[in-house]
Design an enzyme around this catalytic site. Structure first.
Site, PDB file in Angstrom:
ATOM      1  CE  LYS A  96      -3.846  -2.231   2.415  1.00  0.00           C
ATOM      2  NZ  LYS A  96      -4.885  -2.062   3.443  1.00  0.00           N
ATOM      3  NE  ARG A 129      -5.786 -13.373   5.121  1.00  0.00           N
ATOM      4  CZ  ARG A 129      -6.280 -12.141   5.050  1.00  0.00           C
ATOM      5  NH1 ARG A 129      -6.119 -11.417   3.962  1.00  0.00           N
ATOM      6  NH2 ARG A 129      -6.930 -11.622   6.079  1.00  0.00           N
ATOM      7  CB  THR A 141      -6.621  -6.874   9.351  1.00  0.00           C
ATOM      8  OG1 THR A 141      -6.896  -8.034   8.592  1.00  0.00           O
ATOM      9  CG2 THR A 141      -7.050  -5.663   8.556  1.00  0.00           C
ATOM     10  NE  ARG A 144      -1.446  -5.971   7.243  1.00  0.00           N
ATOM     11  CZ  ARG A 144      -2.377  -6.742   6.728  1.00  0.00           C
ATOM     12  NH1 ARG A 144      -2.763  -7.837   7.375  1.00  0.00           N
ATOM     13  NH2 ARG A 144      -2.930  -6.453   5.581  1.00  0.00           N
ATOM     14  CG  ASN A 150      -3.510  -2.712   6.724  1.00  0.00           C
ATOM     15  OD1 ASN A 150      -3.402  -2.073   5.678  1.00  0.00           O
ATOM     16  ND2 ASN A 150      -4.478  -3.573   6.922  1.00  0.00           N
ATOM     17  CG  HIS A 189      -5.157  -6.173  -0.221  1.00  0.00           C
ATOM     18  ND1 HIS A 189      -6.306  -6.381   0.512  1.00  0.00           N
ATOM     19  CD2 HIS A 189      -5.267  -6.934  -1.346  1.00  0.00           C
ATOM     20  CE1 HIS A 189      -7.083  -7.225  -0.154  1.00  0.00           C
ATOM     21  NE2 HIS A 189      -6.476  -7.576  -1.281  1.00  0.00           N
TER      22      HIS A 189
HETATM   23  P1  CMP Z   1      -7.200  -4.706   3.719  1.00  0.00           P
HETATM   24  O1  CMP Z   1      -6.611  -6.059   3.942  1.00  0.00           O
HETATM   25  O2  CMP Z   1      -6.684  -3.930   2.561  1.00  0.00           O
HETATM   26  O3  CMP Z   1      -8.797  -4.837   3.588  1.00  0.00           O
HETATM   27  C1  CMP Z   1      -9.709  -3.858   4.013  1.00  0.00           C
HETATM   28  C2  CMP Z   1      -9.014  -2.686   4.640  1.00  0.00           C
HETATM   29  O4  CMP Z   1      -9.848  -1.790   5.346  1.00  0.00           O
HETATM   30  C3  CMP Z   1      -8.032  -3.183   5.682  1.00  0.00           C
HETATM   31  O5  CMP Z   1      -6.961  -3.816   5.052  1.00  0.00           O
HETATM   32  C4  CMP Z   1      -7.726  -1.900   6.436  1.00  0.00           C
HETATM   33  O6  CMP Z   1      -6.720  -1.146   5.794  1.00  0.00           O
HETATM   34  C5  CMP Z   1      -9.054  -1.130   6.330  1.00  0.00           C
HETATM   35  N1  CMP Z   1      -9.853  -1.144   7.554  1.00  0.00           N
HETATM   36  C6  CMP Z   1     -10.515  -2.197   8.072  1.00  0.00           C
HETATM   37  N2  CMP Z   1     -11.183  -1.817   9.189  1.00  0.00           N
HETATM   38  C7  CMP Z   1     -10.951  -0.492   9.351  1.00  0.00           C
HETATM   39  C8  CMP Z   1     -11.376   0.475  10.298  1.00  0.00           C
HETATM   40  N3  CMP Z   1     -12.169   0.205  11.324  1.00  0.00           N
HETATM   41  N4  CMP Z   1     -10.942   1.742  10.147  1.00  0.00           N
HETATM   42  C9  CMP Z   1     -10.152   2.063   9.113  1.00  0.00           C
HETATM   43  N5  CMP Z   1      -9.715   1.199   8.198  1.00  0.00           N
HETATM   44  C10 CMP Z   1     -10.115  -0.063   8.307  1.00  0.00           C
END
Ligand code: CMP
Length: 218
Positions: free
Chosen positions: A36, A145, A151, A162, A182, A185
Site C-alpha cells: 500500500k 497472509r 489486519t 505488520r 497496514n 493487502h
Molecule cells: P485490507 O486487507 O486492505 O482490507 C480492508 C481494509 O480496510 C483493511 O486492510 C484496512 O486497511 C481497512 N480497515 C478495516 N477496518 C478499518 C477500520 N475500522 N478503520 C479504518 N480502516 C479499516
C-alpha cells in the site's frame, strides 16, 4: 438388483473422480499481494519482497502504479454484507475504547459507518503508488497472509510485516477519520486471489519460471 442403473453409474463415476475437478498441487497456488502507499513511501518494498522470496514463495508478476480512486473502488468489495461487516468492526472498536460513534462520526449505524470507512480506504489507497504482485508457492494464500500478520497492526505478531513495521489500529485511525495504515493487502481466499489477479494483471504480465532451489525446497 435394487439400485437403478443411473445410480450405479453415478457411484462408478464418483469413485473414478471423473465428475470432480482435479485438485491442483498445493505448490501451484497463487495469491495477490499489494504494498500500500504507506509501505511504498516508507521504503519497505525491498524488505517485503525479501521476506516473500526467503519463504520460498515465487514472484511471478510485479508492477508499480498509482491507481485512480475508481480502480481501487473496483478492487474492494462493495456488497452490503461486506460494508456492514466493516461498520460492525469499527463500532466494536468504538465500544471497546469507550468512544461515542454518534458524536465522532455523526451516526451509530453499521451500514453508514461501513460506507464511511470504505471511503477513507479508497482515499488512502489512491494517495500514492502501490506495488502489486502475484505470488506463487505452497499454500500461497495462507502463507502470504501469515507473513503479513493480523489486519490491525497493533494486534499483529512480531515477526510479521505488520507486527514489525507498524502499530496502527482502528481506534487510532478512526479518531483521525482515515483508513488503517497496514502496509500490505493480501487476498483472503484462493477465489478472491483469482478475482484480484485478473483485475490487476493481464496474462502477458505473468511470467512463470523455475527457481533454481525449487527441487530441494518443495
Ligand atoms: P485490507 O486487507 O486492505 O482490507 C480492508 C481494509 O480496510 C483493511 O486492510 C484496512 O486497511 C481497512 N480497515 C478495516 N477496518 C478499518 C477500520 N475500522 N478503520 C479504518 N480502516 C479499516
Amino acid at each position: 438388483n435394487r439400485w437403478p442403473p443411473f445410480i450405479l453409474l453415478k457411484f462408478a463415476l464418483e469413485s473414478l473422480c471423473l465428475n470432480k475437478k482435479p485438485m491442483n498441487h498445493p505448490k501451484e497456488e497463487v495469491t495477490f499481494l499489494m504494498i500500500k502507499p504507506d509501505g511504498v513511501k516508507r521504503g519497505l518494498v525491498g524488505e517485503i519482497i525479501k521476506r516473500i522470496e526467503q519463504r520460498n514463495l515465487k514472484i511471478i508478476a510485479l508492477g508499480m502504479e498509482k491507481p485512480s480512486r475508481a480502480k481501487i473502488d473496483g478492487h474492494y468489495p462493495k456488497d452490503a454484507a461486506w460494508i456492514h461487516r466493516l461498520g460492525e468492526k469499527t463500532l466494536a472498536t468504538y465500544q471497546k475504547y469507550g468512544y461515542d460513534a454518534k458524536k465522532e462520526l455523526g451516526t451509530a449505524d453499521a451500514d453508514k459507518i461501513g460506507k464511511l470507512v470504505r471511503g477513507w480506504l479508497l482515499d488512502f489507497m489512491c494517495s500514492g503508488p502501490v506495488v502489486k504482485m502475484i505470488v506463487k508457492g505452497v499454500h500461497a494464500v495462507d502463507m502470504v497472509r501469515k507473513l503479513a500478520g493480523s489486519t490491525m497492526p497493533s494486534a499483529a505478531e512480531m515477526g510479521t510485516i505488520r507486527g514489525d513495521f507498524s502499530v496502527d489500529s482502528a481506534a487510532a485511525a478512526n479518531r483521525d477519520k482515515r483508513s488503517v495504515h497496514n502496509i500490505v493487502h493480501a487476498s483472503e481466499t484462493p477465489q478472491e486471489a483469482q478475482h484480484e489477479i485478473a483485475y490487476w494483471f493481464s496474462r502477458k504480465e505473468i511470467h512463470d519460471y523455475k527457481r533454481t532451489d525449487e527441487e530441494l525446497t518443495f
